[in-house]
Design an enzyme around this catalytic site. Sequence first.
Site, PDB file in Angstrom:
ATOM      1  N   SER A  94       0.862  -1.193   0.000  1.00 19.71           N
ATOM      2  CA  SER A  94       0.000   0.000   0.000  1.00 19.71           C
ATOM      3  C   SER A  94       0.894   1.238   0.000  1.00 19.71           C
ATOM      4  O   SER A  94       2.107   1.134   0.247  1.00 19.71           O
ATOM      5  CB  SER A  94      -0.853  -0.025   1.274  1.00 19.71           C
ATOM      6  OG  SER A  94      -1.420   1.225   1.557  1.00 19.71           O
ATOM      7  N   TYR A 125      -3.234  -0.614  10.040  1.00 14.45           N
ATOM      8  CA  TYR A 125      -3.159  -0.916   8.606  1.00 14.45           C
ATOM      9  C   TYR A 125      -1.760  -0.574   8.095  1.00 14.45           C
ATOM     10  O   TYR A 125      -1.118  -1.377   7.395  1.00 14.45           O
ATOM     11  CB  TYR A 125      -4.227  -0.100   7.861  1.00 14.45           C
ATOM     12  CG  TYR A 125      -4.281  -0.348   6.368  1.00 14.45           C
ATOM     13  CD1 TYR A 125      -4.967  -1.445   5.841  1.00 14.45           C
ATOM     14  CD2 TYR A 125      -3.655   0.513   5.471  1.00 14.45           C
ATOM     15  CE1 TYR A 125      -5.022  -1.678   4.473  1.00 14.45           C
ATOM     16  CE2 TYR A 125      -3.702   0.292   4.098  1.00 14.45           C
ATOM     17  CZ  TYR A 125      -4.394  -0.804   3.611  1.00 14.45           C
ATOM     18  OH  TYR A 125      -4.437  -1.033   2.245  1.00 14.45           O
TER      19      TYR A 125
HETATM   20  P1  NDP Z   1     -11.774  -4.985  -1.311  1.00 12.85           P
HETATM   21  O1  NDP Z   1     -12.415  -4.729   0.001  1.00 12.85           O
HETATM   22  O2  NDP Z   1     -12.506  -4.676  -2.555  1.00 12.85           O
HETATM   23  O3  NDP Z   1     -11.239  -6.474  -1.389  1.00 12.85           O
HETATM   24  C1  NDP Z   1     -10.617  -7.088  -0.304  1.00 12.85           C
HETATM   25  C2  NDP Z   1     -10.675  -8.570  -0.504  1.00 12.85           C
HETATM   26  O4  NDP Z   1     -10.046  -9.234   0.582  1.00 12.85           O
HETATM   27  C3  NDP Z   1     -12.097  -9.065  -0.588  1.00 12.85           C
HETATM   28  O5  NDP Z   1     -12.225  -9.767  -1.788  1.00 12.85           O
HETATM   29  C4  NDP Z   1     -12.260  -9.958   0.629  1.00 12.85           C
HETATM   30  O6  NDP Z   1     -12.987 -11.132   0.310  1.00 12.85           O
HETATM   31  C5  NDP Z   1     -10.834 -10.341   0.948  1.00 12.85           C
HETATM   32  N1  NDP Z   1     -10.671 -10.616   2.369  1.00 12.85           N
HETATM   33  C6  NDP Z   1     -10.636  -9.750   3.403  1.00 12.85           C
HETATM   34  N2  NDP Z   1     -10.511 -10.397   4.557  1.00 12.85           N
HETATM   35  C7  NDP Z   1     -10.448 -11.722   4.261  1.00 12.85           C
HETATM   36  C8  NDP Z   1     -10.321 -12.903   5.036  1.00 12.85           C
HETATM   37  N3  NDP Z   1     -10.213 -12.893   6.380  1.00 12.85           N
HETATM   38  N4  NDP Z   1     -10.288 -14.089   4.379  1.00 12.85           N
HETATM   39  C9  NDP Z   1     -10.402 -14.140   3.023  1.00 12.85           C
HETATM   40  N5  NDP Z   1     -10.528 -13.056   2.253  1.00 12.85           N
HETATM   41  C10 NDP Z   1     -10.558 -11.856   2.868  1.00 12.85           C
HETATM   42  O7  NDP Z   1     -10.417  -4.138  -1.257  1.00 12.85           O
HETATM   43  P2  NDP Z   1      -9.266  -3.889  -2.313  1.00 12.85           P
HETATM   44  O8  NDP Z   1      -9.480  -4.641  -3.535  1.00 12.85           O
HETATM   45  O9  NDP Z   1      -9.101  -2.436  -2.380  1.00 12.85           O
HETATM   46  O10 NDP Z   1      -8.028  -4.466  -1.504  1.00 12.85           O
HETATM   47  C11 NDP Z   1      -7.199  -5.525  -1.977  1.00 12.85           C
HETATM   48  C12 NDP Z   1      -5.812  -5.339  -1.404  1.00 12.85           C
HETATM   49  O11 NDP Z   1      -5.260  -4.133  -1.921  1.00 12.85           O
HETATM   50  C13 NDP Z   1      -5.778  -5.211   0.121  1.00 12.85           C
HETATM   51  O12 NDP Z   1      -4.655  -5.882   0.630  1.00 12.85           O
HETATM   52  C14 NDP Z   1      -5.632  -3.715   0.331  1.00 12.85           C
HETATM   53  O13 NDP Z   1      -5.007  -3.416   1.549  1.00 12.85           O
HETATM   54  C15 NDP Z   1      -4.756  -3.366  -0.858  1.00 12.85           C
HETATM   55  N6  NDP Z   1      -4.772  -1.959  -1.198  1.00 12.85           N
HETATM   56  C16 NDP Z   1      -5.902  -1.343  -1.673  1.00 12.85           C
HETATM   57  C17 NDP Z   1      -5.852  -0.014  -2.023  1.00 12.85           C
HETATM   58  C18 NDP Z   1      -7.026   0.719  -2.564  1.00 12.85           C
HETATM   59  O14 NDP Z   1      -6.912   1.929  -2.770  1.00 12.85           O
HETATM   60  N7  NDP Z   1      -8.137   0.094  -2.821  1.00 12.85           N
HETATM   61  C19 NDP Z   1      -4.632   0.777  -1.882  1.00 12.85           C
HETATM   62  C20 NDP Z   1      -3.523   0.026  -1.381  1.00 12.85           C
HETATM   63  C21 NDP Z   1      -3.601  -1.281  -1.059  1.00 12.85           C
HETATM   64  P3  NDP Z   1     -14.297 -11.568   1.196  1.00 12.85           P
HETATM   65  O15 NDP Z   1     -15.263 -10.450   1.064  1.00 12.85           O
HETATM   66  O16 NDP Z   1     -14.747 -12.821   0.541  1.00 12.85           O
HETATM   67  O17 NDP Z   1     -13.806 -11.784   2.575  1.00 12.85           O
END
Ligand code: NDP
Length: 253
Positions: A143, A156
């Site tokens: 991130s 975070y």
């Molecule tokens: P979303 O919330 O759209 O997606 C997050 C995903 O993580 C979901 O598909 C969710 O699936 C899964 N997830 C969360 N907790 C669990 C768990 N305990 N077990 C299994 N799956 C889990 O967020 P993003 O797509 O934005 O985030 C994806 C990654 O990118 C993250 O690591 C985030 O920190 C990183 N990121 C995002 C940024 C942004 O601007 N969006 C910027 C920088 C980094 P489910 O619902 O099935 O649990």
Amino acid sequence: MFSLKDKVSLITGGNGGIGRGIAIGYANSGSKVAIVGRNQEKSKGVKEEILSTGGSAESFYCDVADYKSVEKCVSSINDKFGDVNILVNNAGIGIRKKEPQELSPEDWRTVMDTNLASMHYFSSLLIDQMKKNKSGKIVNIGSMLSIFGASHAAVYAASKGGVVQYTKSCAVAWAKYGIQVNAILPGYITTNLTDGFRSNFPEEAALVTSRIPSERWGVPEDLAGTAIFLASESSNYVTGASVAVDGGYSVRG
Ligand code: NDP
């Protein structure tokens, strides 16, 4: 050079946001994709999307913060597809409070387990099969808060700072086996995760928007190209790197 033909990829959180963008990119590059998440409806939706364009995918339940669940998930993926060649540790959550002292011990554990411990669970369970195959690619999602601090996102940021150091350590350890481990540091990308930030912290979000040199937030598809590069043979001499995909956010003075 960028083909992922016949490679098996495992993408945690491949059912939403950035993970979905990477899953579709990998499938379009020829990979068989294991979509891993808790919400089976979302996972099946992405699977169907990939199948409808002639790609290969299956969805798997997993709570990435729970080691036993990860073990079970890896075993099911091996049964379905055989050895995993590409691991994308993408699943992540954020708990935002106004200041760090407001985070409870439970908040701390939940975020650290989901964002950081999960990377170790999957990597350590897959390393033997990658070693056996003398090749493997691990892509960890960091991130901007791997670099910067934020008063409202202390745990975070701590977890994402850890992602970079864990990536470097694994890269050093596993280079001799032909395995490359790299991180992608996404900038501000429009997903469910950032919807809450925009609505609950409008002043901070406006500040972010005003300092993106590309003058727009990213979309999940913006990450796919870099993720494909880091999973393909084109990156065989790249390891331990953290690549920002941020529209220039992190280099602005
Ligand atoms: P979303 O919330 O759209 O997606 C997050 C995903 O993580 C979901 O598909 C969710 O699936 C899964 N997830 C969360 N907790 C669990 C768990 N305990 N077990 C299994 N799956 C889990 O967020 P993003 O797509 O934005 O985030 C994806 C990654 O990118 C993250 O690591 C985030 O920190 C990183 N990121 C995002 C940024 C942004 O601007 N969006 C910027 C920088 C980094 P489910 O619902 O099935 O649990």
